[in-house]
Write a protein that holds these residues in place. Structure first.
Motif, PDB file in Angstrom:
ATOM      1  N   LYS A  25      14.543  47.226 120.714  1.00 56.05           N
ATOM      2  CA  LYS A  25      14.288  47.947 121.956  1.00 56.05           C
ATOM      3  C   LYS A  25      12.951  47.568 122.581  1.00 56.05           C
ATOM      4  O   LYS A  25      12.499  48.189 123.532  1.00 56.05           O
ATOM      5  N   LYS A  57      12.186  49.473 125.795  1.00 58.70           N
ATOM      6  CA  LYS A  57      13.287  50.174 126.440  1.00 58.70           C
ATOM      7  C   LYS A  57      13.245  51.634 126.025  1.00 58.70           C
ATOM      8  O   LYS A  57      13.249  51.953 124.834  1.00 58.70           O
ATOM      9  N   GLY A  59      15.387  54.878 126.571  1.00 61.56           N
ATOM     10  CA  GLY A  59      16.646  55.361 127.109  1.00 61.56           C
ATOM     11  C   GLY A  59      17.316  54.271 127.924  1.00 61.56           C
ATOM     12  O   GLY A  59      17.543  53.158 127.445  1.00 61.56           O
ATOM     13  N   LYS A  60      17.605  54.558 129.177  1.00 57.34           N
ATOM     14  CA  LYS A  60      18.239  53.581 130.066  1.00 57.34           C
ATOM     15  C   LYS A  60      17.223  52.839 130.936  1.00 57.34           C
ATOM     16  O   LYS A  60      17.603  52.102 131.835  1.00 57.34           O
ATOM     17  N   PHE A  90      15.821  50.508 136.195  1.00 51.53           N
ATOM     18  CA  PHE A  90      16.663  51.683 135.977  1.00 51.53           C
ATOM     19  C   PHE A  90      18.134  51.279 136.104  1.00 51.53           C
ATOM     20  O   PHE A  90      18.525  50.650 137.083  1.00 51.53           O
ATOM     21  N   GLN A  91      18.941  51.668 135.133  1.00 55.64           N
ATOM     22  CA  GLN A  91      20.372  51.392 135.183  1.00 55.64           C
ATOM     23  C   GLN A  91      21.070  52.571 135.864  1.00 55.64           C
ATOM     24  O   GLN A  91      20.978  53.706 135.408  1.00 55.64           O
ATOM     25  N   THR A  92      21.729  52.307 136.975  1.00 58.89           N
ATOM     26  CA  THR A  92      22.477  53.346 137.671  1.00 58.89           C
ATOM     27  C   THR A  92      23.969  53.047 137.571  1.00 58.89           C
ATOM     28  O   THR A  92      24.372  51.994 137.077  1.00 58.89           O
ATOM     29  N   LYS A  93      24.801  53.948 138.064  1.00 54.05           N
ATOM     30  CA  LYS A  93      26.244  53.743 138.017  1.00 54.05           C
ATOM     31  C   LYS A  93      26.682  52.599 138.931  1.00 54.05           C
ATOM     32  O   LYS A  93      27.732  51.994 138.725  1.00 54.05           O
ATOM     33  N   PRO A  96      21.629  47.986 138.848  1.00 53.63           N
ATOM     34  CA  PRO A  96      20.272  48.134 138.304  1.00 53.63           C
ATOM     35  C   PRO A  96      19.244  48.057 139.429  1.00 53.63           C
ATOM     36  O   PRO A  96      19.423  47.309 140.393  1.00 53.63           O
TER      37      PRO A  96
END
Length: 256
Positions: A25, A57, A59-60, A90-93, A96
Motif C-alpha cells: 500500500k 494508499k 483507503g481508496k 480519488f477513485q470515484t464510481k 479517478p
C-alpha cells in the motif's frame, strides 16, 4: 579529455534506494546524484541532487509526493534550488480524479547575487509534467523564473476508448517585475489538455490530442513575442507487435 566549451558533461555518480511496503500500500524511494560538468579552465564543477519520493494508499485515496533539493557549484556559482510536489488520486464510481501541485523554484527578478536558485530538471521526461504543450522546459525555456503548477487530472471511458482531461494553472516560482519595476502577478496562464485513446487492435493504439493555453500579461512580459492564446493538436498511432514468445514467457503467463 578537456573540451574547449564550458558546461560539458564529465561524470555522474548516483545512489538509488526503493522500498515497497509489505502490504503493497506504499513505497519509498531515495535518490542521491552528483553531476560533474567541465568549467572553461578545465576544472570541473559538481552539482548534487537529493530526492525523496513517498507513496501511500489510504483507503481508496492514493497519496504521492516528491521533494528534490539541488546544491553544490556550477562554475563559481553556488546552487540552492528546490522542487516539491504532492498529489492525491480519488477513485470515484465514474472516474479517478487527481488533484495536485508542483513547485519549481526560480530566481527573483531583483536578486542580483550569483547564486543559482532556479531548480533544473536536468534529466526529466519534460512532457510528462507541467502540461502537454511543454511550455516551460522544452522549446523556448522559462529562463530562471521557476514554475508553480496547480493541476487537476481525470480519465473517462468513452465506449471502447478513453478520454484523458488535464487542467493546469501555471504561476511563477519567483518574484518577477516589469520594465518599470512593478511586481508582476504570479499567474502565467491556464492550460487544458485532452487526449483520446483507443485500441484499434491488440498491437495498435490510436492517440488524438489537443491543447490550449490562455496566457496572461505576466507570461508575455517574461517571454516577449508569445501570444496570450496558443493551441496545438496532434495524432499518433503506436504499433507494438509481439515478434516471438518463448516457452519461459508462456509459463509465466500461465502462472499469473
Amino acid at each position: 579529455n578537456f573540451y574547449s566549451v564550458g558546461g560539458n558533461y564529465k561524470s555522474l555518480q548516483y545512489a538509488w534506494y526503493n522500498k515497497t511496503f509489505a502490504d503493497k500500500k506504499g513505497s519509498l524511494s531515495l535518490l542521491a546524484l552528483n553531476a560533474a560538468t567541465q568549467n572553461a579552465d578545465s576544472t570541473s564543477s559538481n552539482k548534487q541532487t537529493l530526492g525523496i519520493i513517498p507513496r501511500v494508499k489510504v483507503g481508496k485515496v492514493a497519496l504521492a509526493a516528491d521533494v528534490y533539493y539541488q546544491m553544490g557549484k556550477i562554475g563559481d556559482n553556488t546552487v540552492s534550488a528546490l522542487l516539491a510536489g504532492a498529489n492525491a488520486t480519488f477513485q470515484t464510481k465514474v472516474t479517478p480524479i487527481t488533484v495536485g501541485f508542483e513547485y519549481i523554484s526560480g530566481k527573483n527578478g531583483d536578486d542580483t547575487s550569483s547564486d543559482i536558485t532556479n531548480f533544473s530538471p536536468d534529466y526529466g521526461t519534460n512532457h510528462a509534467f507541467n502540461g502537454l504543450m511543454d511550455y516551460f522546459f522544452v522549446g523556448p525555456a522559462n529562463a530562471n523564473v521557476g514554475v508553480i503548477d496547480l493541476y487537476l487530472k481525470t480519465k473517462f471511458k468513452v465506449g471502447k476508448a478513453a478520454l484523458l482531461l488535464h487542467g493546469h494553472q501555471f504561476m511563477t516560482g519567483s518574484k518577477q517585475f516589469d520594465a518599470e519595476g512593478a511586481e508582476l502577478s504570479k499567474v502565467m496562464g491556464l492550460e487544458v489538455d485532452a487526449v483520446y485513446v483507443r485500441k484499434l487492435a491488440p498491437a495498435v493504439t490510436l492517440h488524438v490530442g489537443a491543447s490550449v493555453l490562455l496566457g496572461t500579461e505576466t507570461l508575455t512580459t517574461i517571454r516577449p513575442g508569445n501570444e496570450t492564446f496558443n493551441q496545438w493538436a496532434w495524432t499518433m498511432i503506436t504499433f507494438k507487435p509481439t515478434l516471438f514468445n518463448s516457452e519461459e514467457e508462456k509459463k509465466k503467463k500461465k502462472m499469473k
